[in-house]
Design an enzyme around this catalytic site. Structure first.
Site, PDB file in Angstrom:
ATOM      1  N   HIS A  57      31.250  40.908  34.885  1.00  0.00           N
ATOM      2  CA  HIS A  57      32.420  41.783  34.893  1.00  0.00           C
ATOM      3  C   HIS A  57      33.470  41.285  35.891  1.00  0.00           C
ATOM      4  O   HIS A  57      34.661  41.193  35.570  1.00  0.00           O
ATOM      5  CB  HIS A  57      31.962  43.194  35.246  1.00  0.00           C
ATOM      6  CG  HIS A  57      33.021  44.238  35.089  1.00  0.00           C
ATOM      7  ND1 HIS A  57      32.775  45.572  35.309  1.00  0.00           N
ATOM      8  CD2 HIS A  57      34.331  44.165  34.762  1.00  0.00           C
ATOM      9  CE1 HIS A  57      33.875  46.265  35.110  1.00  0.00           C
ATOM     10  NE2 HIS A  57      34.841  45.432  34.779  1.00  0.00           N
ATOM     11  N   GLU A  67      35.019  38.095  34.625  1.00  0.00           N
ATOM     12  CA  GLU A  67      35.960  38.362  33.518  1.00  0.00           C
ATOM     13  C   GLU A  67      37.330  38.764  34.053  1.00  0.00           C
ATOM     14  O   GLU A  67      38.366  38.370  33.532  1.00  0.00           O
ATOM     15  CB  GLU A  67      35.380  39.452  32.616  1.00  0.00           C
ATOM     16  CG  GLU A  67      36.275  39.862  31.469  1.00  0.00           C
ATOM     17  CD  GLU A  67      36.752  41.288  31.616  1.00  0.00           C
ATOM     18  OE1 GLU A  67      37.982  41.490  31.628  1.00  0.00           O
ATOM     19  OE2 GLU A  67      35.912  42.191  31.717  1.00  0.00           O
ATOM     20  N   HIS A  68      37.345  39.555  35.123  1.00  0.00           N
ATOM     21  CA  HIS A  68      38.617  39.892  35.763  1.00  0.00           C
ATOM     22  C   HIS A  68      39.236  38.681  36.448  1.00  0.00           C
ATOM     23  O   HIS A  68      40.445  38.444  36.349  1.00  0.00           O
ATOM     24  CB  HIS A  68      38.395  40.982  36.816  1.00  0.00           C
ATOM     25  CG  HIS A  68      38.349  42.371  36.269  1.00  0.00           C
ATOM     26  ND1 HIS A  68      39.280  43.329  36.588  1.00  0.00           N
ATOM     27  CD2 HIS A  68      37.479  42.965  35.418  1.00  0.00           C
ATOM     28  CE1 HIS A  68      38.989  44.453  35.968  1.00  0.00           C
ATOM     29  NE2 HIS A  68      37.889  44.262  35.255  1.00  0.00           N
ATOM     30  N   GLU A 108      39.133  41.161  43.220  1.00  0.00           N
ATOM     31  CA  GLU A 108      38.587  41.627  41.944  1.00  0.00           C
ATOM     32  C   GLU A 108      37.178  42.176  42.066  1.00  0.00           C
ATOM     33  O   GLU A 108      36.794  43.059  41.295  1.00  0.00           O
ATOM     34  CB  GLU A 108      38.611  40.490  40.925  1.00  0.00           C
ATOM     35  CG  GLU A 108      39.987  39.922  40.659  1.00  0.00           C
ATOM     36  CD  GLU A 108      40.951  40.950  40.092  1.00  0.00           C
ATOM     37  OE1 GLU A 108      40.502  41.807  39.311  1.00  0.00           O
ATOM     38  OE2 GLU A 108      42.140  40.884  40.436  1.00  0.00           O
ATOM     39  N   GLU A 119      36.364  50.594  40.021  1.00  0.00           N
ATOM     40  CA  GLU A 119      36.207  50.988  38.627  1.00  0.00           C
ATOM     41  C   GLU A 119      34.805  51.516  38.348  1.00  0.00           C
ATOM     42  O   GLU A 119      34.633  52.569  37.715  1.00  0.00           O
ATOM     43  CB  GLU A 119      36.498  49.798  37.716  1.00  0.00           C
ATOM     44  CG  GLU A 119      36.267  50.069  36.245  1.00  0.00           C
ATOM     45  CD  GLU A 119      36.221  48.793  35.432  1.00  0.00           C
ATOM     46  OE1 GLU A 119      35.540  48.796  34.396  1.00  0.00           O
ATOM     47  OE2 GLU A 119      36.872  47.811  35.819  1.00  0.00           O
TER      48      GLU A 119
END
Length: 815
Positions: free
Chosen positions: A164, A167-168, A242, A264
C-alpha cells in the site's frame, strides 16, 4: 395536431448476433465494500485491501427481456420513405492492425497465443518478453477508450502495509518526471478517462485510460517510468510522507505518528464493517499472504523500515513479475515499441518464484473468533453486535463453469430484495442489515460470507441457526423456477450489456482477466464465458435447478468444515484504550531520546514540511507531457445514423455493436399541454412492469425560445426476446397524438388506475384473477368507444397486460 415523435434506436449489426459483452467490474462488485478512497491534494487513489463481490450479483436496474424484435423493427425500416438518408457508418468489424512475428522478434517479444474474443469483439494476443519474461496481453478492437495497466504480484509477509505504501510512493516522482506528484500536473493537460492505482491483498495495479492516442501514450510512459524508476527508493522523505514518521514540532511537546497511509488506515480500522472484513479474511487464510493486511495495520505500520521498503520494490517491481495489459483501437506495434524501451533495460529475475501465492489448506473443523470494535455510547450497546459466517469454498481455484454456477447461486440467495436468504434474514427482526459479501471470487480461492449487524447479544446464536436452517431448506427444497428464470435473464443481460458506466470497459476486462492471469492461469478464459454459460443453461434445462444448485450448497457450504464465525462485540472503551496505548509507545520513544535527538527530530519534521510546501522547479514542471490544440481532433466522432420515418414519425437508427441489446429512446412534443396539467406528468415516470425492466419517462424542457416540452421514454431491450416491441412503439407514439391538452387528464387518470391495478396483481392479490377477463373486455370497449382516449388507453392496457401475463400465465387471458 401533428403526430410528432422521435424514435432513436441502437440495434445490433449482423456480425454481432449471438454475441454479448463481458459483464462489467462495476465498482459495486469488483471492489470490496471496505475499499478506501483516498483524496490527497486533489489526487484520488482507490485502495482495495479486501476482495471484490461476485461478478454475477444482480444489477439494481431491471431491464426488458423479450423476443423476436428484429423482424418487426426491420419490417418498418424496409418501408422507409424516399427521404431516408444514412450517414457514413463505421464497419461492423474493422480491420485491426496485426503484429507480425518479425516485428515482435525485433522488439524482443515472442507471440505465445492468439484468440478472437467474440464476447467483446476483440482480437487478443499474448506476448512474452524474451529477455525478462514479462507477459503482455494486447487486445485490439474499435473501442476508442484505450486502456493500459501494469500489475505486479505483491504478496505481503506482514501487516506493515508495504504494498500500500509503495503504491502511493511510486507516484511521487520518477527518473524522467522528477516532480513531487507528476500525476497532479499531468491531469492539468490530459484528457484521461481513468487514472488510478489499486492495492489488493496479493497484487498492485496501475491502470490508465484515455480516448486521445497521444495522451494515452503520455500516460503510459509516465506510469512505466513511475513503477520501474521511482524516486521514492532513494528518497527517505517520500517514505516518511507516504508511509509513516515520528512528528515533533517542539522538543517540549509530545511525539506523534504521521503519514498518509498510516492516517488512512487508522480511519479504516475505526469502521466496524472494515474490521469485520479483515478479521474474517485473516481467519479464513491464516497460512498465506491473505492472513496479513496488505493495506497496513496502524499498530504494525511503524515497524516498517526504509530498507525493507526498498527491498520490496527491488524484488517485486520487476518486469519478470509483471502482467501488462493494452486494450483499444491504437496500433499494437506501437504498444510493443514503447514497452521494449523499458523492458530491454532489465535482466531476468527470480521474482515470479518468490511472489507465488500459496494455497490455504482447508480446516478439519470450524473456527470461532470474537473481536471488539470501537462503538459510541449512544443507544443500547447490547444491540450493536455483529455476527458473520464465512466459508472458504475450495482449496484450489475453480473452473469457470463452477464459478458461474456459484455466481448464479449467490444471486438467487442474496441478489435481490426477494432473494430467500436475504429476505429471511432481514425480516427476522434479529438485525438491521446484511454483512458479508456473499460470494467473493477475486482472490486465489473463493469464499462465501453472510451475517447480520446490530444484533442483540442474546440473538447471536439465533442468527447463526437461522442462516444454517435457511441454507439447509434451500438445499432440500431448491429455488422457485420463476426466480431461477428471472435470475438467469438478469445475469445474462448484464453479461451481454457490459454496462460499466464511467468505468472503462477495457479496465473491467483487464481486472477480470487478471483474476486468473496473476496466478499463472489462462488469461483468455475469464473473457470467454459464453460456452460455460450455455452449458449451465443446458444443465438447468435438462436436470432442473435443484439438481444444479443443491449440490453446490451442500458441498461448498453445509458440508464444508472450513467455516469461520466472526462475532463482533461493541466496546465503547476500545478507541480510548488504543489511543492510550499509542501514546504510551510514543512516550517511551521520547524518553529514550537525548536532547540532541529531540532537536534533530524537530528539525527533520520542519524539513519535511518545508519540502511538501515548496513548489516544483520550472524545469521539473516542463518535463511533464501535455496536449496542445493540435493533438485534439477537430472533427467529432461520427455515429452511423439512418434517418427514416414510420407512419409520419421520424426515426433514427444507429447500427452499432451492442451485443444483441437494443436501446430505444422516444421523445414527444408536449408544447400543447396546459401549464396546470404539468404536475400530472410524473405519474408516468415509473411503471410496475415485471419483465426485467422499468421504462422511465422523463419530462424535459427544450430550448426556451421554442417554449416546447418533451416526453421521453428510455427502454433497454434484449434483441432476441422482444415480442411486443412494435406495440410499445405505437402505443407511446399514439400518446403523443392524443395529448392535445384536452383529453390528457382523463387519459392520465385511467393509465394511473391501470398501473395501480397492475401493482396489486404483481403484489400477489390473487383474488383479482377471476375478474381479469372482464377487465380485458371492459378495456376493449373503452378502446372502441372513446376515440379521444384510444391510444392512451391502449398504453394503459398494455402495462396491465404485461404484468398479468407474467404472473398469471397466458391461459387466463383472452387473445
Amino acid at each position: 395536431m401533428e403526430r410528432a415523435a422521435l424514435l432513436r434506436s441502437l440495434s445490433c449489426t449482423s456480425l454481432a448476433s449471438n454475441r454479448f459483452y463481458f459483464r462489467s467490474f462495476v465498482p459495486r462488485a469488483k471492489f470490496s465494500s471496505s475499499s478506501v478512497a483516498v483524496a490527497r491534494r486533489n489526487h484520488h487513489r482507490l485502495i482495495n485491501n479486501l476482495t471484490r463481490r461476485s461478478l454475477l450479483r444482480g444489477d439494481s436496474r431491471l431491464r426488458f427481456s423479450l423476443s423476436s424484435y428484429s423482424l418487426q423493427f426491420n419490417k418498418h425500416f424496409s418501408s422507409l420513405s424516399p427521404r431516408a438518408v444514412a450517414s457514413p457508418s463505421t464497419p461492423s468489424s474493422p480491420e485491426v492492425a496485426e503484429v507480425s512475428n518479425e516485428v515482435a522478434e525485433k522488439l524482443g517479444f515472442e507471440k505465445v497465443s492468439e484468440e478472437f474474443i467474440g464476447e467483446c469483439k476483440s482480437k487478443a494476443v499474448l506476448f512474452k518478453h524474451k529477455k525478462t519474461g514479462a507477459e503482455v496481453m494486447s487486445v485490439s478492437n474499435d473501442d476508442e477508450n484505450k486502456v493500459f495497466g501494469i500489475v505486479f504480484r505483491t504478496p505481503p509477509k506482514d501487516s506493515t502495509g508495504i504494498p500500500h505504501i509503495l503504491e502511493h510512493s511510486v507516484l511521487c516522482g520518477s527518473r524522467k518526471y522528477p516532480l513531487k506528484e507528476p500525476f497532479v500536473e499531468l491531469l492539468k493537460g490530459s484528457l484521461n478517462t481513468f487514472l488510478n492505482a489499486f492495492t489488493y491483498p496479493d497484487r498492485t495495479c496501475y491502470p490508465v485510460a484515455s480516448t486521445n492516442t497521444k495522451d494515452f501514450y503520455n500516460l503510459v510512459d509516465v506510469y512505466l517510468d513511475a513503477v520501474f524508476f521511482p524516486k521514492c527508493v532513494e528518497d527517505f522523505q517520500t517514505f516518511q510522507q507516504e508511509g509513516w514518521h515520528f512528528e515533533l514540532d517542539n522538543p517540549s511537546e509530545d511525539i506523534t505518528y504521521k503519514g498518509v497511509v498510516f492516517n488512512e488506515m487508522k480511519g479504516v480500522y475505526s469502521q466496524p464493517d472494515n474490521i469485520l472484513g479483515r478479521a474474517a479474511q485473516q481467519a479464513l487464510f491464516p497460512d498465506n499472504a491473505y492472513g496479513v493486511d496488505s493495506g497496513g495495520d496502524p499498530k504494525v505500520i511503524p515497524k516498517l523500515t526504509f530498507e525493507e521498503f526498498k527491498e520490496f520494490h527491488r524484488k517485486y517491481y520487476h518486469p519478470s513479475n509483471a502482467r501488462i495489459w493494452f486494450y483499444g483501437d491504437d496500433d499494437p506495434n506501437e504498444r510493443l515499441r514503447i514497452l521494449s524501451e523499458y523492458l530491454n533495460m532489465f535482466e531476468a529475475s527470480s521474482a515470479p518464484n518468490e511472489s507465488i501465492v500459496e494455497k490455504q489448506k482447508l480446516f478439519s473443523e470450524p473456527v470461532r473468533i470474537i473481536e471488539k470494535y470501537p462503538a459510541g455510547d449512544a443507544g443500547d450497546i447490547k444491540k450493536k453486535n455483529m455476527v458473520c459466517l464465512n466459508w472458504l469454498l475450495s482449496d484450489k481455484p475453480l473452473d469457470l463453469e463452477t464459478e458461474l454456477a456459484l455466481g448464479f447461486l449467490d444471486h438467487l440467495m442474496l441478489g435481490t430484495p426477494a432473494s430467500p436468504l436475504r429476505k429471511i434474514l432481514l425480516e427476522s427482526g434479529l438485525g438491521d442489515a446484511i454483512v458479508g459479501g456473499g460470494i467473493e471470487d477475486e482472490l486465489l480461492q473463493p469464499q462465501f460470507s453472510i451475517g447480520l449487524k446490530n444484533v442483540s447479544e442474546d440473538d447471536i446464536q439465533k442468527v447463526e441457526e437461522l442462516i444454517m436452517d435457511t441454507l439447509k431448506k434451500l438445499a432440500d427444497e431448491g429455488f422457485d423456477s420463476d426466480a431461477v428464470e428471472a435470475s438467469m435473464n438478469t445475469i445474462e443481460f448484464s453479461l451481454r450489456e457490459n454496462n460499466t458506466g464511467s468505468f472503462p470497459r477495457g479496465l473491467s476486462l483487464m481486472l477480470r482477466s487478471m483474476g486468473k492471469w496473476i496466478y499463472d492461469m489462462n488469461p483468455f478464459e475469464p473473457l470467454k464465458y459464453e460456452k460455460p454459460l450455455m452449458a449451465l443453461k443446458a444443465r438447468l434445462a435438462e436436470e432442473g435447478p435443484k439438481a444444479v444448485f443443491s449440490p453446490l450448497i451442500e458441498k461448498y457450504i453445509l458440508n464444508n468444515p472450513h467455516c469461520v464465525t466472526v462475532e463482533m462485540q461493541p466496546d465503547p472503551e476500545k478507541a480510548s484504550r488504543d489511543e492510550a496505548a499509542e501514546k504510551e509507545i510514543l512516550a517511551k520513544v521520547k524518553s529514550s531520546m537525548t536532547k540532541e535527538d529531540l532537536a534533530e527530530l524537530a528539525r527533520a519534521t520542519e524539513e519535511l514540511r518545508l519540502k511538501q510546501e515548496t513548489p516544483d522547479p520550472p524545469e521539473a514542471l516542463r518535463s511533464v507531457p501535455s496536449l496542445s490544440l493540435r493533438d485534439i481532433p477537430k472533427e467529432p466522432i461520427r455515429v452511423p445514423t439512418e434517418v427514416g420515418d414510420i407512419n409520419g414519425v421520424k426515426v433514427l437508427q444507429h447500427d452499432l455493436f451492442t451485443n444483441d441489446v437494443l436501446y430505444t429512446e422516444v421523445v414527444f412534443d408536449m408544447s400543447s399541454l396546459k401549464q396546470e396539467l404539468l404536475p400530472l406528468i410524473p405519474l408516468f415516470w415509473y411503471w410496475p412492469i415485471t419483465c426485467y425492466a422499468f421504462p422511465v419517462l422523463f419530462f424535459l424542457p427544450s430550448n426556451s425560445t421554442c417554449n416546447k416540452m418533451f416526453f421521453k421514454l428510455n427502454a433497454t431491450l434484449r434483441k432476441d426476446q422482444v415480442g411486443w416491441c412494435s406495440d410499445l412503439v405505437f402505443c407511446v407514439w399514439g400518446f403523443g397524438w392524443c395529448s392535445d391538452g384536452q383529453c390528457i387528464l382523463p387519459s392520465i387518470l385511467l393509465c394511473f388506475f391501470c398501473c395501480a391495478l397492475s401493482f396489486f396483481v404483481s403484489a400477489g392479490q390473487c383474488h383479482l384473477f377471476p375478474i381479469l377477463p372482464l377487465l380485458h373486455s371492459l378495456f376493449y370497449i373503452i378502446l372502441e368507444k372513446i376515440k379521444s382516449l384510444i391510444l392512451c388507453c391502449k398504453l394503459a392496457y398494455f402495462i396491465l397486460y404485461i404484468d398479468i401475463e407474467h404472473f398469471c400465465g397466458p391461459n387466463l387471458l383472452p387473445h
